[in-house]
Design a protein around this motif. Structure first.
Motif, PDB file in Angstrom:
ATOM      1  N   PRO A 256      -0.169  -8.999 -63.207  1.00  0.00           N
ATOM      2  CA  PRO A 256      -0.115  -9.388 -61.789  1.00  0.00           C
ATOM      3  C   PRO A 256       0.424  -8.228 -60.956  1.00  0.00           C
ATOM      4  O   PRO A 256       1.561  -8.241 -60.473  1.00  0.00           O
ATOM      5  CB  PRO A 256       0.831 -10.587 -61.794  1.00  0.00           C
ATOM      6  CG  PRO A 256       1.760 -10.327 -62.937  1.00  0.00           C
ATOM      7  CD  PRO A 256       0.930  -9.626 -63.977  1.00  0.00           C
ATOM      8  N   TYR A 257      -0.398  -7.207 -60.784  1.00  0.00           N
ATOM      9  CA  TYR A 257       0.034  -5.948 -60.175  1.00  0.00           C
ATOM     10  C   TYR A 257      -1.071  -5.424 -59.268  1.00  0.00           C
ATOM     11  O   TYR A 257      -2.257  -5.483 -59.602  1.00  0.00           O
ATOM     12  CB  TYR A 257       0.332  -4.919 -61.261  1.00  0.00           C
ATOM     13  CG  TYR A 257       0.647  -3.525 -60.737  1.00  0.00           C
ATOM     14  CD1 TYR A 257       1.959  -3.129 -60.501  1.00  0.00           C
ATOM     15  CD2 TYR A 257      -0.385  -2.614 -60.499  1.00  0.00           C
ATOM     16  CE1 TYR A 257       2.244  -1.849 -60.034  1.00  0.00           C
ATOM     17  CE2 TYR A 257      -0.108  -1.330 -60.024  1.00  0.00           C
ATOM     18  CZ  TYR A 257       1.204  -0.961 -59.794  1.00  0.00           C
ATOM     19  OH  TYR A 257       1.484   0.297 -59.324  1.00  0.00           O
ATOM     20  N   ARG A 258      -0.635  -4.879 -58.108  1.00  0.00           N
ATOM     21  CA  ARG A 258      -1.592  -4.307 -57.159  1.00  0.00           C
ATOM     22  C   ARG A 258      -0.959  -3.095 -56.472  1.00  0.00           C
ATOM     23  O   ARG A 258       0.245  -3.059 -56.234  1.00  0.00           O
ATOM     24  CB  ARG A 258      -1.983  -5.362 -56.134  1.00  0.00           C
ATOM     25  CG  ARG A 258      -2.939  -4.899 -55.049  1.00  0.00           C
ATOM     26  CD  ARG A 258      -3.206  -6.021 -54.056  1.00  0.00           C
ATOM     27  NE  ARG A 258      -4.261  -6.932 -54.483  1.00  0.00           N
ATOM     28  CZ  ARG A 258      -4.153  -8.255 -54.514  1.00  0.00           C
ATOM     29  NH1 ARG A 258      -3.011  -8.842 -54.190  1.00  0.00           N
ATOM     30  NH2 ARG A 258      -5.180  -9.003 -54.896  1.00  0.00           N
ATOM     31  N   LEU A 259      -1.784  -2.095 -56.136  1.00  0.00           N
ATOM     32  CA  LEU A 259      -1.361  -0.902 -55.403  1.00  0.00           C
ATOM     33  C   LEU A 259      -2.087  -0.872 -54.066  1.00  0.00           C
ATOM     34  O   LEU A 259      -3.311  -1.034 -54.015  1.00  0.00           O
ATOM     35  CB  LEU A 259      -1.710   0.354 -56.207  1.00  0.00           C
ATOM     36  CG  LEU A 259      -1.476   1.695 -55.522  1.00  0.00           C
ATOM     37  CD1 LEU A 259       0.015   1.944 -55.308  1.00  0.00           C
ATOM     38  CD2 LEU A 259      -2.103   2.827 -56.331  1.00  0.00           C
ATOM     39  N   VAL A 260      -1.326  -0.667 -52.960  1.00  0.00           N
ATOM     40  CA  VAL A 260      -1.911  -0.735 -51.620  1.00  0.00           C
ATOM     41  C   VAL A 260      -1.416   0.429 -50.763  1.00  0.00           C
ATOM     42  O   VAL A 260      -0.219   0.726 -50.735  1.00  0.00           O
ATOM     43  CB  VAL A 260      -1.538  -2.062 -50.909  1.00  0.00           C
ATOM     44  CG1 VAL A 260      -2.285  -2.174 -49.572  1.00  0.00           C
ATOM     45  CG2 VAL A 260      -1.854  -3.260 -51.789  1.00  0.00           C
ATOM     46  N   ASN A 261      -2.328   1.072 -50.046  1.00  0.00           N
ATOM     47  CA  ASN A 261      -1.955   2.056 -49.033  1.00  0.00           C
ATOM     48  C   ASN A 261      -1.439   1.356 -47.782  1.00  0.00           C
ATOM     49  O   ASN A 261      -1.974   0.316 -47.387  1.00  0.00           O
ATOM     50  CB  ASN A 261      -3.169   2.889 -48.598  1.00  0.00           C
ATOM     51  CG  ASN A 261      -3.610   3.906 -49.617  1.00  0.00           C
ATOM     52  OD1 ASN A 261      -2.835   4.314 -50.483  1.00  0.00           O
ATOM     53  ND2 ASN A 261      -4.856   4.339 -49.525  1.00  0.00           N
ATOM     54  N   ILE A 262      -0.426   1.947 -47.139  1.00  0.00           N
ATOM     55  CA  ILE A 262      -0.041   1.502 -45.800  1.00  0.00           C
ATOM     56  C   ILE A 262      -0.057   2.726 -44.900  1.00  0.00           C
ATOM     57  O   ILE A 262       0.844   3.577 -44.926  1.00  0.00           O
ATOM     58  CB  ILE A 262       1.351   0.839 -45.763  1.00  0.00           C
ATOM     59  CG1 ILE A 262       1.405  -0.363 -46.704  1.00  0.00           C
ATOM     60  CG2 ILE A 262       1.671   0.395 -44.339  1.00  0.00           C
ATOM     61  CD1 ILE A 262       2.739  -1.089 -46.689  1.00  0.00           C
ATOM     62  N   GLY A 263      -1.107   2.831 -44.113  1.00  0.00           N
ATOM     63  CA  GLY A 263      -1.273   3.923 -43.162  1.00  0.00           C
ATOM     64  C   GLY A 263      -2.290   3.499 -42.124  1.00  0.00           C
ATOM     65  O   GLY A 263      -2.946   2.462 -42.263  1.00  0.00           O
ATOM     66  N   GLY A 264      -2.433   4.297 -41.087  1.00  0.00           N
ATOM     67  CA  GLY A 264      -3.351   3.939 -40.014  1.00  0.00           C
ATOM     68  C   GLY A 264      -4.767   4.418 -40.230  1.00  0.00           C
ATOM     69  O   GLY A 264      -5.688   3.963 -39.562  1.00  0.00           O
ATOM     70  N   GLY A 265      -4.949   5.382 -41.161  1.00  0.00           N
ATOM     71  CA  GLY A 265      -6.282   5.906 -41.402  1.00  0.00           C
ATOM     72  C   GLY A 265      -6.772   6.821 -40.299  1.00  0.00           C
ATOM     73  O   GLY A 265      -7.978   7.034 -40.148  1.00  0.00           O
ATOM     74  N   ARG A 266      -5.809   7.393 -39.521  1.00  0.00           N
ATOM     75  CA  ARG A 266      -6.186   8.267 -38.407  1.00  0.00           C
ATOM     76  C   ARG A 266      -5.335   9.541 -38.451  1.00  0.00           C
ATOM     77  O   ARG A 266      -4.321   9.657 -37.745  1.00  0.00           O
ATOM     78  CB  ARG A 266      -5.968   7.552 -37.066  1.00  0.00           C
ATOM     79  CG  ARG A 266      -6.824   6.309 -36.874  1.00  0.00           C
ATOM     80  CD  ARG A 266      -6.529   5.631 -35.559  1.00  0.00           C
ATOM     81  NE  ARG A 266      -5.150   5.154 -35.502  1.00  0.00           N
ATOM     82  CZ  ARG A 266      -4.740   3.980 -35.997  1.00  0.00           C
ATOM     83  NH1 ARG A 266      -5.612   3.178 -36.577  1.00  0.00           N
ATOM     84  NH2 ARG A 266      -3.488   3.615 -35.906  1.00  0.00           N
ATOM     85  N   PRO A 267      -5.715  10.532 -39.265  1.00  0.00           N
ATOM     86  CA  PRO A 267      -4.918  11.764 -39.366  1.00  0.00           C
ATOM     87  C   PRO A 267      -4.827  12.489 -38.030  1.00  0.00           C
ATOM     88  O   PRO A 267      -5.778  12.491 -37.235  1.00  0.00           O
ATOM     89  CB  PRO A 267      -5.688  12.602 -40.389  1.00  0.00           C
ATOM     90  CG  PRO A 267      -6.558  11.640 -41.117  1.00  0.00           C
ATOM     91  CD  PRO A 267      -6.889  10.557 -40.150  1.00  0.00           C
TER      92      PRO A 267
END
Length: 337
Positions: A256-267
């Motif tokens: 029961p494991y997940r990896l998620v990005n947290i960013g705006g996607g706008r460099p």
């Protein structure tokens, strides 16, 4: 709920704790108040949180045997937000032992404490630095991350693997989330925005690495916290009880494991960030252009597809708005600057 927030005197831990307290939750903050940067600022963050009667602070270090486990046993939290770490890309070239102590030994102690006192959800902070030197853009959670450029990045990548192993062995529902250049009020003095603000107001030149061309996926602190809180409700299911939410889901097939990005996607280019800061301060910067130092990458860029599929939105505060909010806080906190 009752939340344990490690690193509660840190930049993100303080902001997350404020949000949880404002929503009526009880928060136990765990922080070692290391002297990596201004301890007075860390104490001020804890004083800010202590205005809430539902907040209790524990001053202890992760690597101290039994420290986290004692707090878990006494408080029996429903959820753990593990944000404490030795941060900083460049500092890892100077003091590598601190990364081993906090990010490896310390995190192992957290995992053992959660094993002994299970929680509904373990939330683990990681970093975009884990993508290393061979990531294509945008950085996708499904990319193979095997080439960290610093010990800091390697320690956080190892933490993700450690968390997955405990999720598999002991059915600990776990979400690891990778931050992308977080900024905003109460920020870290070692970060570029904080450093640049101090030097520009003091009339000192700023060192611009990458000669201004480096790009960063800046993420405003309130947007980051909002995403973390929303992800806390997205508890990864056991392999036999649920499947991926999308083609790009990182839900493990064995845990029961997940990896998620947290960013705006706008460099945004660093020189554009400096221009926004100059506008907010009403002053021009004296720039000294320098090449990228060892361990830095030329660009970070988060893929936000998985985050959006899980929580319905992504960070959206504009850089100009976020920098203006930081400058307002900075001038209030340092009135003589």
């Amino acid at each position: 709920m009752h939340a344990l927030v490690t690193g509660s005197a840190g930049f993100v831990g303080h902001a997350l704790s404020r949000r949880l307290l404002a929503e009526g939750h009880r928060v136990t903050g765990f922080d070692g108040l290391s002297d990596y940067y201004d301890v007075d600022l860390k104490r001020a963050r804890h004083r800010d949180l202590a205005q809430h009667e539902r907040f209790a602070a524990v001053e202890a270090r992760l690597e101290t045997p039994g420290a986290v486990r004692e707090v878990m046993e006494a408080g029996q939290p429903d959820i753990v937000f593990h944000l404490a770490a030795q941060a900083g890309v460049r500092y890892s070239l100077i003091n590598p032992a601190s990364y081993v102590d906090a990010n490896l030994v310390g995190f192992a102690n957290v995992l053992e404490a959660v094993r002994a006192h299970p929680v509904r959800h373990l939330m683990v902070a990681s970093t975009s630095s884990a993508y290393g030197g061979d990531a294509s853009v945008p950085f996708r959670e499904t990319d193979r991350s095997v080439s960290p450029l610093t010990l800091y990045a390697a320690s956080k990548l190892a933490g993700e693997a450690m968390a997955h192993s405990y999720a598999h062995l002991f059915s600990v529902p776990t979400t690891a989330f990778r931050f992308f250049t977080v900024y905003g009020p109460w920020g870290r003095p070692d970060m570029a925005l904080f450093l640049f603000t101090r030097k520009i107001l003091a009339g000192e030149p700023i060192e611009v690495f990458g000669e201004g061309a480096a790009e960063r996926d800046f993420t405003y602190i309130d947007d980051l916290v909002d995403a973390i809180v929303r992800l806390a409700d997205c508890v990864p299911p056991l392999p036999s009880q649920g499947g991926p939410v999308s083609d790009g889901d990182t839900l493990s097939k064995v845990a029961p494991y997940r990896l998620v990005n947290i960013g705006g996607g706008r460099p945004v280019r660093l020189d554009a960030m400096i221009e926004a800061l100059e506008d907010a301060l009403g002053r021009k910067a004296q720039r000294i252009l320098k090449p990228l130092p060892p361990g830095d990458v030329i660009r970070t860029h988060a893929s936000t597809e998985l985050l959006e599929s899980l929580v319905g939105q992504v960070p959206e505060t504009s850089l100009e708005t976020g920098i203006a909010a930081f400058v307002e806080w900075y001038r209030n906190y340092y009135p003589d600057a």
